[in-house]
Design a protein around this motif. Structure first.
Motif, PDB file in Angstrom:
ATOM      1  N   ALA A   8       1.223  10.903 -13.130  1.00 33.41           N
ATOM      2  CA  ALA A   8       0.464  11.916 -12.393  1.00 33.41           C
ATOM      3  C   ALA A   8       0.602  11.718 -10.886  1.00 33.41           C
ATOM      4  CB  ALA A   8      -1.000  11.865 -12.800  1.00 33.41           C
ATOM      5  N   ASN A   9       0.541  10.475 -10.455  1.00 31.31           N
ATOM      6  CA  ASN A   9       0.650  10.219  -9.021  1.00 31.31           C
ATOM      7  C   ASN A   9       2.059  10.483  -8.506  1.00 31.31           C
ATOM      8  OD1 ASN A   9      -1.978   9.477  -9.221  1.00 31.31           O
ATOM      9  ND2 ASN A   9      -1.721   7.392  -8.476  1.00 31.31           N
ATOM     10  N   VAL A  10       3.043  10.125  -9.305  1.00 28.96           N
ATOM     11  CA  VAL A  10       4.423  10.404  -8.902  1.00 28.96           C
ATOM     12  C   VAL A  10       4.634  11.910  -8.768  1.00 28.96           C
ATOM     13  CG1 VAL A  10       6.804  10.378  -9.751  1.00 28.96           C
ATOM     14  CG2 VAL A  10       5.458   8.289  -9.784  1.00 28.96           C
ATOM     15  N   ALA A  11       4.143  12.644  -9.737  1.00 26.93           N
ATOM     16  CA  ALA A  11       4.301  14.100  -9.681  1.00 26.93           C
ATOM     17  C   ALA A  11       3.600  14.670  -8.451  1.00 26.93           C
ATOM     18  CB  ALA A  11       3.747  14.729 -10.960  1.00 26.93           C
ATOM     19  N   GLY A  12       2.388  14.200  -8.203  1.00 26.65           N
ATOM     20  CA  GLY A  12       1.672  14.688  -7.032  1.00 26.65           C
ATOM     21  C   GLY A  12       2.371  14.355  -5.735  1.00 26.65           C
ATOM     22  N   TRP A  13       2.916  13.167  -5.684  1.00 25.12           N
ATOM     23  CA  TRP A  13       3.602  12.746  -4.457  1.00 25.12           C
ATOM     24  C   TRP A  13       4.901  13.527  -4.255  1.00 25.12           C
ATOM     25  CZ3 TRP A  13       7.944   9.498  -3.074  1.00 25.12           C
ATOM     26  CH2 TRP A  13       7.912   9.053  -1.748  1.00 25.12           C
ATOM     27  N   LEU A  14       5.623  13.737  -5.345  1.00 26.70           N
ATOM     28  CA  LEU A  14       6.881  14.481  -5.216  1.00 26.70           C
ATOM     29  C   LEU A  14       6.632  15.957  -4.925  1.00 26.70           C
ATOM     30  CD1 LEU A  14       9.007  12.838  -8.055  1.00 26.70           C
ATOM     31  CD2 LEU A  14       9.274  12.547  -5.589  1.00 26.70           C
ATOM     32  N   LEU A  15       5.498  16.457  -5.358  1.00 27.98           N
ATOM     33  CA  LEU A  15       5.141  17.837  -5.009  1.00 27.98           C
ATOM     34  C   LEU A  15       4.520  17.909  -3.621  1.00 27.98           C
ATOM     35  CD1 LEU A  15       3.684  18.982  -8.441  1.00 27.98           C
ATOM     36  CD2 LEU A  15       5.775  19.822  -7.366  1.00 27.98           C
ATOM     37  N   GLU A  16       4.448  16.764  -2.975  1.00 25.88           N
ATOM     38  CA  GLU A  16       3.959  16.652  -1.596  1.00 25.88           C
ATOM     39  C   GLU A  16       2.519  17.146  -1.474  1.00 25.88           C
ATOM     40  OE1 GLU A  16       6.781  18.110   1.220  1.00 25.88           O
ATOM     41  OE2 GLU A  16       8.484  17.209   0.179  1.00 25.88           O
ATOM     42  N   LEU A  17       1.725  16.803  -2.474  1.00 29.18           N
ATOM     43  CA  LEU A  17       0.309  17.132  -2.416  1.00 29.18           C
ATOM     44  C   LEU A  17      -0.443  16.040  -1.667  1.00 29.18           C
ATOM     45  CD1 LEU A  17      -0.202  18.165  -6.160  1.00 29.18           C
ATOM     46  CD2 LEU A  17       0.299  19.650  -4.208  1.00 29.18           C
ATOM     47  N   GLY A  29       0.804  -1.211   0.000  1.00 25.78           N
ATOM     48  CA  GLY A  29       0.000   0.000   0.000  1.00 25.78           C
ATOM     49  C   GLY A  29       0.838   1.263   0.000  1.00 25.78           C
ATOM     50  N   ASN A  30       0.498   2.172  -0.855  1.00 27.80           N
ATOM     51  CA  ASN A  30       1.187   3.465  -0.901  1.00 27.80           C
ATOM     52  C   ASN A  30       0.356   4.394  -1.771  1.00 27.80           C
ATOM     53  OD1 ASN A  30       2.475   3.801  -3.795  1.00 27.80           O
ATOM     54  ND2 ASN A  30       2.690   1.639  -3.226  1.00 27.80           N
ATOM     55  N   PRO A  31       0.511   5.701  -1.585  1.00 29.79           N
ATOM     56  CA  PRO A  31      -0.316   6.629  -2.353  1.00 29.79           C
ATOM     57  C   PRO A  31       0.092   6.744  -3.813  1.00 29.79           C
ATOM     58  CG  PRO A  31       1.197   7.824  -0.939  1.00 29.79           C
ATOM     59  CD  PRO A  31       1.328   6.384  -0.577  1.00 29.79           C
ATOM     60  N   VAL A  32       1.295   6.355  -4.145  1.00 32.15           N
ATOM     61  CA  VAL A  32       1.777   6.567  -5.512  1.00 32.15           C
ATOM     62  C   VAL A  32       1.132   5.584  -6.489  1.00 32.15           C
ATOM     63  CG1 VAL A  32       3.819   6.708  -6.974  1.00 32.15           C
ATOM     64  CG2 VAL A  32       3.947   7.437  -4.595  1.00 32.15           C
ATOM     65  N   SER A  33       1.088   4.345  -6.108  1.00 31.56           N
ATOM     66  CA  SER A  33       0.540   3.361  -7.040  1.00 31.56           C
ATOM     67  C   SER A  33      -0.827   2.850  -6.613  1.00 31.56           C
ATOM     68  CB  SER A  33       1.513   2.186  -7.195  1.00 31.56           C
ATOM     69  OG  SER A  33       1.759   1.576  -5.947  1.00 31.56           O
ATOM     70  N   ALA A  34      -1.467   3.553  -5.684  1.00 34.72           N
ATOM     71  CA  ALA A  34      -2.770   3.087  -5.186  1.00 34.72           C
ATOM     72  C   ALA A  34      -3.787   2.957  -6.317  1.00 34.72           C
ATOM     73  CB  ALA A  34      -3.282   4.050  -4.116  1.00 34.72           C
ATOM     74  N   PRO A  78       8.010  -0.655  -2.876  1.00 36.02           N
ATOM     75  CA  PRO A  78       7.994  -0.942  -4.312  1.00 36.02           C
ATOM     76  C   PRO A  78       6.741  -0.377  -4.958  1.00 36.02           C
ATOM     77  CG  PRO A  78       7.382  -2.892  -3.082  1.00 36.02           C
ATOM     78  CD  PRO A  78       7.729  -1.847  -2.068  1.00 36.02           C
ATOM     79  N   LEU A  79       6.874  -0.002  -6.203  1.00 30.82           N
ATOM     80  CA  LEU A  79       5.739   0.533  -6.945  1.00 30.82           C
ATOM     81  C   LEU A  79       5.263  -0.426  -8.030  1.00 30.82           C
ATOM     82  CD1 LEU A  79       6.890   4.250  -7.405  1.00 30.82           C
ATOM     83  CD2 LEU A  79       5.246   3.360  -5.758  1.00 30.82           C
TER      84      LEU A  79
END
Lengths: 595, 357
Positions: free
Chosen positions: A332-341, A200-205, A235-236
């Motif tokens: 899109a999720n990677v970008a959002g996560w790296l932008l700490e959204l 579980g993780n927000p990037v690949s959810a 892992p993603l």
């Protein structure tokens, strides 16, 4: 005699009287108060006072030294579409060569497909801003693939991301069972499918929820350390159909070339293939994310440089839809996560696709899809008692939802009769058991499994996904029954839906037209269209069209090898081999007898 | 109102500083220290063949470490396998014998440019002798310092050319030789590091620095070589066969050649002190004492420079020490050039060490 080097003030502990001590305390309190009131938190990145901070995403632009993918390049190898993903969140993007310092207000540093190793000074430029609070996105190719020579597992950047984020670069090349030296020597034929990891993780959810595969074009592997002294990684995406080839020099034929240059006799190359004492096998990570718990910075690393390049991972069809929706969603999720959204603020899912979590729960079904109500209580087992049934199909799959009046029996079994040729008479019988690879189709006396069909049982329902290729473009389902899959001495009769189930037709693509892991794949490669025919020649009737980039699983070939039998969820047909880009050796395919 | 409070508090703080007596704790009958470095944590690199803080031999820097410890500093050895510790107030790189790897340089550079403080000593890159294997001028770290700070070492050895009387082909004649060990008292007195230092610095085999204009920040040369010293870029050959020649275009011309420099950037908080001679602070060289292993240091200016460098780097007051006069038998009989074949003593170097006091 002694030398007094520095002029030391006289030391007199007794001079500290009680009054001075009191003054000291008062003064210290005042100083502390003023210090606190005036001090600002350390600004790790530039902020404009009074205006909301616009995050800055810096793309490393080193086409000469590192041969990076260029954010200024809108062409196939460029990363301009990835920049669009960041800008969609309101971020600024900027490209920066490493001959100069990276701006100190950089929030994210993006390094896509460096084909050469980073020099220490280049690495220092990047790491300086990572230490300053910037997050990192790195997509890096395997060594030697396509003559690339990026950083190896012992390089400076590998040590940094290993120590700081728990992500290690492994010096392997992921070889699918059907890969050959020929196919891997062509970047456009080096692709393969990878899948979202279940951690579980927000990037690949999102990828996990809809089980969306992604495409990579020749990948290495990553080690992912979930537990680190001051880091945590997860892992993603992964593959478990490929093995990790370690003898890269031999695999890519470089050793012969090297020896030839040195005037040495050419050694006998080791044939590619899994070697148990050298190579990696099992679940191999292709993407990972890590957090440094000390600096609170984030890093995402992909073991493939093309995963987010314009005409590879982020390729689009003529209508603007992403050809690889999994890659687009992950970007899109990677970008959002790296932008700490907040994950809730991540970009919307691409339009034109069916998003359905096949879990037996109909909560994510479109409420406008008509339901057929069935008589309640017409079977003694309430877990098999159908309440209502709904169905729709998109361009690739038929979806079914059967709701039961009580907790659905986990051993439920479905049987269906279908009129696949629309002649008014049922011609195909399906037997479905829960899980994947458990759907049997019977046409006449011939039974076969449908590997890309799936059935899932939830608390109060059953969800089914069936490829259009097998069930046809149905408008109705004539007959559908539920019964227990457990063999009983006196089995209760099945509960069948009282009426035909209408099938709503949606003009949507599925997130994965090909859901068959471990099979050779082929992509349409044309500026126009590729005709799919009933047989391996132009004399046969055309059954479907494929446009450039359409993905298929390769079933077999004709004797001459100039026609390939391909299929995806929607169609099966013969395609001229020169118009397809298979990612393996087609001579190894089975010869299919022509009709 | 806020400004008023701030001004008042500054004034109060100033009064406190002036009125508060320094704490001195007696740690040695002949040595006093203060607590100037209390709360300061220094990390020493040892992974690349640097001088070690626990090494008591001539090549070690245990005496420097001892002075820092007595001043209250906490000393640690850096673990390069993990990110730099967050409690690091200063990084000491005391004379690497091998170049730093990519990740090491990245960590150094990131630390420095995010407000870090670094004290670095580097020897000339010579294939043999004390200074063998030191960082070349094209080391990635110096490519970065050159690009951003305008600072890069030369790959030279600063030498003073002299002559001695000898016999050549049976004829007594004047034979030229190179002397890499020398003293100098030319410094930039305005900088906090070199201010107030009275005496001569002793260098043993130093390289000089090329100074440009930094993109940002201030670059200050602190110590200069003697005017008659030039930078020999092929000193290795001289070590082998005693031959040398000033090579125009390669060797560094004599003049004001910087041997120690300081860089600071108020925007980032970065501060760097670079000294072109690892032995400048080594036990048996710059920190030599008489009697041996006592605190009767011979080269007080070297010690003072090191302590004031660390004070400047850590934003603290320099530790204040009172050292005993070197013993009477401790006349510094420094062999001017241990290198064959010209061990002729240099009268400039064999001066009484107490000159520094």
């Amino acid at each position: 005699m002694s030398m007094n080097i520095f002029t030391a003030p006289p030391t007199s502990p007794q001079s500290r009287g009680g009054a001075q001590a009191r003054i000291w305390v008062l003064m210290m309190l005042l100083v502390v108060f003023v210090t606190i009131s005036m001090s600002a938190p350390r600004q790790t990145r530039a902020q404009t006072e009074g205006t909301p901070e616009i995050p800055l995403v810096v793309f490393i632009e080193e086409p000469r030294n590192l041969q990076t993918s260029s954010v200024t390049d809108p062409g196939p190898d460029g990363s301009s579409r990835l920049a669009e993903v960041f800008r969609a969140y309101g971020a600024r993007t900027q490209f920066v060569p490493l001959e100069q310092a990276i701006p100190r207000d950089a929030d994210v540093i993006v390094l896509i497909r460096p084909r050469r190793g980073l020099s220490p000074q280049f690495l220092a430029r990047i790491y300086t801003q990572i230490e300053n609070g910037a997050n990192l996105l790195l997509a890096i190719d395997p060594l030697r693939h396509q003559t690339a020579n990026p950083d190896n597992g012992g390089s400076g950047i590998a040590r940094i991301i290993g120590a700081d984020y728990g992500i290690g670069l492994l010096d392997v090349f992921l070889v699918e069972p059907y890969f050959t030296a020929e196919s891997t020597s062509d970047l456009r034929r080096s692709y393969s499918q990878v899948f979202p990891d279940s951690v579980g993780n927000p990037v690949s959810a999102t990828l996990q929820r809809y089980n969306i595969p992604l495409q990579v074009w020749g990948a290495r592997a990553l080690s992912v350390a979930a537990l680190g002294a001051d880091s945590a990684a997860f892992p993603l995406i992964y593959t478990d159909s490929a093995y990790g080839e370690t003898t890269l020099v031999t695999f890519f034929g470089g050793e012969q070339n090297l020896s030839a240059r040195q005037g040495q006799p050419t050694p006998t190359p080791i044939p590619p293939g899994y070697q148990i004492d050298l190579d990696l096998a099992g679940r191999l990570n292709v993407g990972a994310a890590g957090v440094n718990l000390t600096t609170n910075t984030r890093a995402v690393v992909f073991a493939d440089g093309e995963i987010f390049q314009n005409d590879y991972g982020l390729a689009r069809s003529f209508d603007g839809r992403p050809i690889n929706p999994g890659n687009a969603i992950l970007a899109a999720n990677v970008a959002g996560w790296l932008l700490e959204l907040d994950p809730a603020a991540y970009s919307d899912l691409p339009a034109g696709f069916t998003y359905l979590n096949l879990d037996g729960d109909g909560a994510d079904w479109d409420a406008t899809i008509p339901a057929i109500e069935d008589t309640i209580g017409d079977t003694s087992l309430l877990g098999l008692d159908i309440v209502r049934a709904r169905a729709f199909r998109n361009n690739h799959y038929l979806y079914l939802l059967i709701e039961t009046s009580a907790l659905t029996d986990s051993a439920a079994q479905l049987t269906m009769e279908l009129d696949t040729d629309a002649d008014g008479m049922p011609d195909t019988a399906l037997t479905l058991l829960p899980g994947t690879n458990a759907v049997q189709a019977r046409r006449g006396e011939v039974s076969s499994s449908i590997p890309d069909a799936e059935m899932q049982i939830g608390a109060n329902g059953i969800e089914v996904r069936l490829p259009i290729r097998e069930v046809g473009a149905l408008d109705t389902i004539p007959n559908l029954c539920v019964q227990s899959g457990i063999e009983l001495a006196f089995p209760p009769p099945p509960d069948c839906v009282d009426f035909q189930i209408p099938v709503r037709v949606l003009d949507q693509d599925d997130l994965a037209p090909v859901r068959m892991a471990g099979t050779m794949l082929a992509k349409a490669f044309t500026v126009d269209v590729v005709n799919l025919r009933e047989g391996p020649s132009t004399d046969f009737r055309r059954v479907a069209l494929a446009v450039n980039g359409d993905l298929f699983s390769v079933v077999g070939r004709n004797e001459a090898g100039d026609w390939l039998l391909v299929q995806n969820a929607a169609v099966q047909g013969w395609a001229a081999a020169q118009l397809m880009n298979p990612n393996g050796d087609i001579s190894a395919l089975p010869v299919i007898e022509t009709p | 109102m806020k400004r008023l409070i701030a001004a008042a508090s500054c004034a109060v703080l100033f009064m406190l500083i002036v009125s508060t007596p320094r704490q001195h704790t007696s740690a040695d009958a002949a040595l006093q220290n203060d607590s100037a470095l209390t709360g300061i944590t220094l990390y020493f690199s040892e992974s690349n063949g640097e001088s070690q803080r626990v090494e008591r031999g001539n090549g070690g820097i245990s005496r420097l470490a001892g002075l820092l410890r007595m001043a209250g500093a906490t000393l640690n050895t850096l673990d390069w396998r993990v990110p730099f510790p967050t409690d690091m107030d200063m990084l000491v790189l005391p004379g690497a014998a091998t170049d730093y790897s990519g990740d090491q340089i990245a960590r150094i550079w990131a630390y420095l440019n995010n407000g870090g403080r670094v004290l670095m000593l580097i020897n000339p890159p010579l294939p043999q002798g004390r200074a063998r294997g030191a960082l070349a001028s094209n080391s990635a770290l110096f490519v970065l310092t050159n690009a951003d700070y305008g600072l890069q070492p030369y790959d030279n050895v600063m030498v003073i050319q002299g002559t001695r009387t000898g016999t050549r082909d049976g004829v007594q004649t004047e034979i030229p030789f190179l002397r890499p060990t020398f003293t100098t008292d030319t410094l930039t007195a305005e900088h906090p590091i070199s201010a107030g230092i009275d005496g001569s610095f002793l260098f043993f085999q130093a390289r000089s620095f090329q100074l440009g204009t930094p993109d940002n920040g201030v670059l200050t040369p602190l110590i200069f070589a003697p005017e008659d010293a030039y930078g020999e870029t092929n000193f290795a050959q001289y070590q082998q066969d005693s031959t040398f020649n000033f090579d125009i275009g390669a060797d560094t011309a004599s003049g004001r050649n910087a041997l120690a420099v300081a860089y600071e950037n108020d925007d980032t908080g970065a501060r760097l002190v670079l000294i072109g001679d690892r032995e400048f602070a080594a036990n048996g060289w710059g920190f030599n004492a008489a009697p041996p292993n006592s605190t009767g240091f011979l080269n007080i200016a070297n010690i003072q420079f090191m302590l004031q460098s660390i004070a400047w780097l850590t934003d603290t007051d320099a530790p204040e020490y009172t050292f005993p006069t070197p013993g009477a038998t401790a006349t510094a009989t420094i062999t001017p050039s241990p290198l064959p074949p010209t061990p002729t003593p240099d009268p400039n170097v064999t001066s009484t060490p107490s000159a520094g006091g």
